[in-house]
Design a protein around this motif. Structure first.
Motif, PDB file in Angstrom:
ATOM      1  N   UNK A  91      19.638 137.946  -3.389  1.00  0.00           N
ATOM      2  CA  UNK A  91      20.988 138.517  -3.442  1.00  0.00           C
ATOM      3  C   UNK A  91      21.782 138.252  -2.159  1.00  0.00           C
ATOM      4  N   UNK A  92      21.194 138.516  -1.023  1.00  0.00           N
ATOM      5  CA  UNK A  92      21.935 138.351   0.227  1.00  0.00           C
ATOM      6  C   UNK A  92      22.314 136.890   0.450  1.00  0.00           C
ATOM      7  N   UNK A  93      21.377 135.970   0.206  1.00  0.00           N
ATOM      8  CA  UNK A  93      21.664 134.547   0.406  1.00  0.00           C
ATOM      9  C   UNK A  93      22.780 134.077  -0.510  1.00  0.00           C
ATOM     10  N   UNK A  94      22.784 134.542  -1.763  1.00  0.00           N
ATOM     11  CA  UNK A  94      23.852 134.152  -2.681  1.00  0.00           C
ATOM     12  C   UNK A  94      25.191 134.725  -2.241  1.00  0.00           C
ATOM     13  N   UNK A  95      25.199 135.964  -1.787  1.00  0.00           N
ATOM     14  CA  UNK A  95      26.455 136.565  -1.326  1.00  0.00           C
ATOM     15  C   UNK A  95      27.014 135.807  -0.120  1.00  0.00           C
ATOM     16  N   UNK A 120      33.302 133.789  -3.791  1.00  0.00           N
ATOM     17  CA  UNK A 120      33.846 135.110  -4.072  1.00  0.00           C
ATOM     18  C   UNK A 120      32.730 135.985  -4.622  1.00  0.00           C
ATOM     19  N   UNK A 121      32.845 137.288  -4.372  1.00  0.00           N
ATOM     20  CA  UNK A 121      31.843 138.257  -4.814  1.00  0.00           C
ATOM     21  C   UNK A 121      32.537 139.312  -5.647  1.00  0.00           C
ATOM     22  N   UNK A 122      31.943 139.658  -6.774  1.00  0.00           N
ATOM     23  CA  UNK A 122      32.429 140.736  -7.617  1.00  0.00           C
ATOM     24  C   UNK A 122      31.534 141.951  -7.415  1.00  0.00           C
ATOM     25  N   UNK A 135      30.081 150.357  -4.664  1.00  0.00           N
ATOM     26  CA  UNK A 135      29.194 149.209  -4.477  1.00  0.00           C
ATOM     27  C   UNK A 135      29.785 148.241  -3.453  1.00  0.00           C
ATOM     28  N   UNK A 136      31.086 148.030  -3.499  1.00  0.00           N
ATOM     29  CA  UNK A 136      31.722 147.153  -2.508  1.00  0.00           C
ATOM     30  C   UNK A 136      31.510 147.687  -1.096  1.00  0.00           C
ATOM     31  N   UNK A 164      32.885 140.155   4.950  1.00  0.00           N
ATOM     32  CA  UNK A 164      34.327 140.368   5.017  1.00  0.00           C
ATOM     33  C   UNK A 164      34.765 141.041   3.716  1.00  0.00           C
ATOM     34  N   UNK A 165      35.364 142.219   3.776  1.00  0.00           N
ATOM     35  CA  UNK A 165      35.759 142.906   2.537  1.00  0.00           C
ATOM     36  C   UNK A 165      36.735 142.113   1.687  1.00  0.00           C
ATOM     37  N   UNK A 166      37.488 141.187   2.303  1.00  0.00           N
ATOM     38  CA  UNK A 166      38.427 140.383   1.521  1.00  0.00           C
ATOM     39  C   UNK A 166      37.710 139.421   0.577  1.00  0.00           C
ATOM     40  N   UNK A 167      36.433 139.177   0.803  1.00  0.00           N
ATOM     41  CA  UNK A 167      35.676 138.289  -0.075  1.00  0.00           C
ATOM     42  C   UNK A 167      35.148 139.025  -1.309  1.00  0.00           C
ATOM     43  N   UNK A 168      35.291 140.348  -1.349  1.00  0.00           N
ATOM     44  CA  UNK A 168      34.695 141.153  -2.423  1.00  0.00           C
ATOM     45  C   UNK A 168      35.801 141.758  -3.282  1.00  0.00           C
TER      46      UNK A 168
END
Length: 371
Positions: free
Chosen positions: A137-141, A146-148, A154-155, A165-169
């Motif tokens: 999970x961490x490596x994929x994020x 972009x992350x959903x 959860x964000x 970076x919160x802008x990526x989520x």
């Protein structure tokens, strides 16, 4: 725009929240103008995906169960996925779980990752090997374009624990599936008691059944006509039954495994739905209870207030007697029950798969598309 999904969750999960959510999203995208869904695999074990029309997927060796069946299916489907990735005939890759084995094939194609919860990171003691629950999970994020996240909670957990970076989520809430709502007149399945409290899903660990079992047993002991029905989660263990045996109400504790229509009926006829979990990423059963006119009594932890807002009663799982107080209020106050039922129905209408798909398409379109 061509969106490629992998088989991962559909090859390992017969039923479940994550696979249900991806099946709903894929079905919605399939009919969305300008979007082409790519599923390079045809064989899965997942009922949610098989039940979706027009996706051209089917079961794998239906009716035959043997050790290694899932491993065999995954190995076959991974070969098909690697072939599809090498062709590069897609615009966005959206894996259904946390498999890092495809990262070397993406080149510069956008990767979107959905994070459903952060339970292993937040509650490692609840898992025998927490580092092996979502190992990629961490490596994929970190690699994702972009992350959903399925809730604001959860964000916030994801950003705090992974330093992202919160802008990526982007937060995209789940919706409510059509088969989760009971339609009066449907034939009844397994018989249920006349009056009962309802608990749905797993009960172990952070799901916290052990933390509230004594309180629920005391509630039943005070009301001889009231039962507790547990749906899913497997047969009740002796230690789960013990508080009810000690309270003299073990005969009114039940466990059933129900198909979706029967579960919807169980919600619709329950006195209350109880969700004692210490943590969830979203909490789909909340919407299911609301849509079926079942008042909910929820733990005040994690995302529950975000999803339910003022349409539920809350209790502090650290103080289990507050659950007894909430149930007393609900059972003894018809006006309160009616208000919660109406508020729950309104709240459920705020969460649709159509809205989730629109937000996801908007996210895809913000990513660089390669021609």
């Amino acid at each position: 725009m061509r969106i490629l999904f992998d088989d991962h969750i559909f090859s390992i999960q017969r039923h479940g929240g994550v696979s249900r959510c991806f099946a709903e999203v894929i079905a919605g995208l399939q009919t969305h103008p300008g979007v082409e869904v790519l599923l390079p695999f045809r064989r899965v074990i997942n009922a949610h995906l098989i039940d979706q029309p027009d996706l051209n997927v089917c079961g794998f060796l239906d009716g035959r169960h043997f050790p290694g069946k899932r491993t065999l299916l995954r190995a076959h489907n991974k070969r098909l996925m690697r072939r599809a990735l090498r062709r590069m005939s897609f615009d966005v890759f959206h894996p259904t779980f946390y498999d890092t084995g495809y990262l070397d094939l993406l080149e510069d194609r956008p990767l979107v990752v959905t994070v459903h919860d952060m339970a292993p990171e937040l509650m490692p003691a609840a898992f025998p090997h927490p580092d092996m629950v979502h190992p990629g999970k961490r490596a994929l994020c970190e690699a994702a374009s972009a992350i959903v996240a399925v809730s604001q909670t959860t964000k916030a957990d994801l950003v705090r624990l992974y330093g992202l970076d919160p802008d990526r989520v982007t937060v995209i809430h789940h919706g409510l599936s059509g088969d989760a709502v009971w339609a009066p007149g449907q034939p009844a399945g397994m018989g249920l008691p006349d009056r009962y409290l309802l608990l749905v899903g797993r009960r172990d660990g952070y799901k916290n059944f052990a933390g509230v079992a004594g309180t629920l047993a005391a509630c039943l002991a005070r009301r001889p006509d009231l039962h507790l029905v547990c749906v899913g989660g497997g047969p009740l263990a002796e230690e789960e039954r013990r508080p009810f045996q000690e309270a003299g109400c073990a005969a009114r504790l039940h466990q059933h495994t129900l198909a979706a229509p029967d579960l919807a009926r169980a919600y619709a006829h329950a006195e209350a739905f109880i969700y004692p979990s210490l943590y969830e990423g979203f909490g789909l059963p909340i919407l299911e209870s609301f849509a079926n006119g079942c008042p909910a009594v929820l733990s005040n932890r994690s995302c529950f207030p975000e999803i339910a807002a003022d349409a539920a009663l809350y209790f502090d799982p650290g103080t289990p007697e507050t659950l007894h107080g909430a149930l007393d209020r609900l059972i003894g106050d018809r006006a309160l029950r009616d208000r919660l039922v109406e508020a729950g129905r309104r709240r459920a209408r705020d969460f649709t798969w159509a809205a989730a798909v629109e937000k996801l398409v908007a996210l895809y379109r913000r990513l660089p598309v390669h021609r």
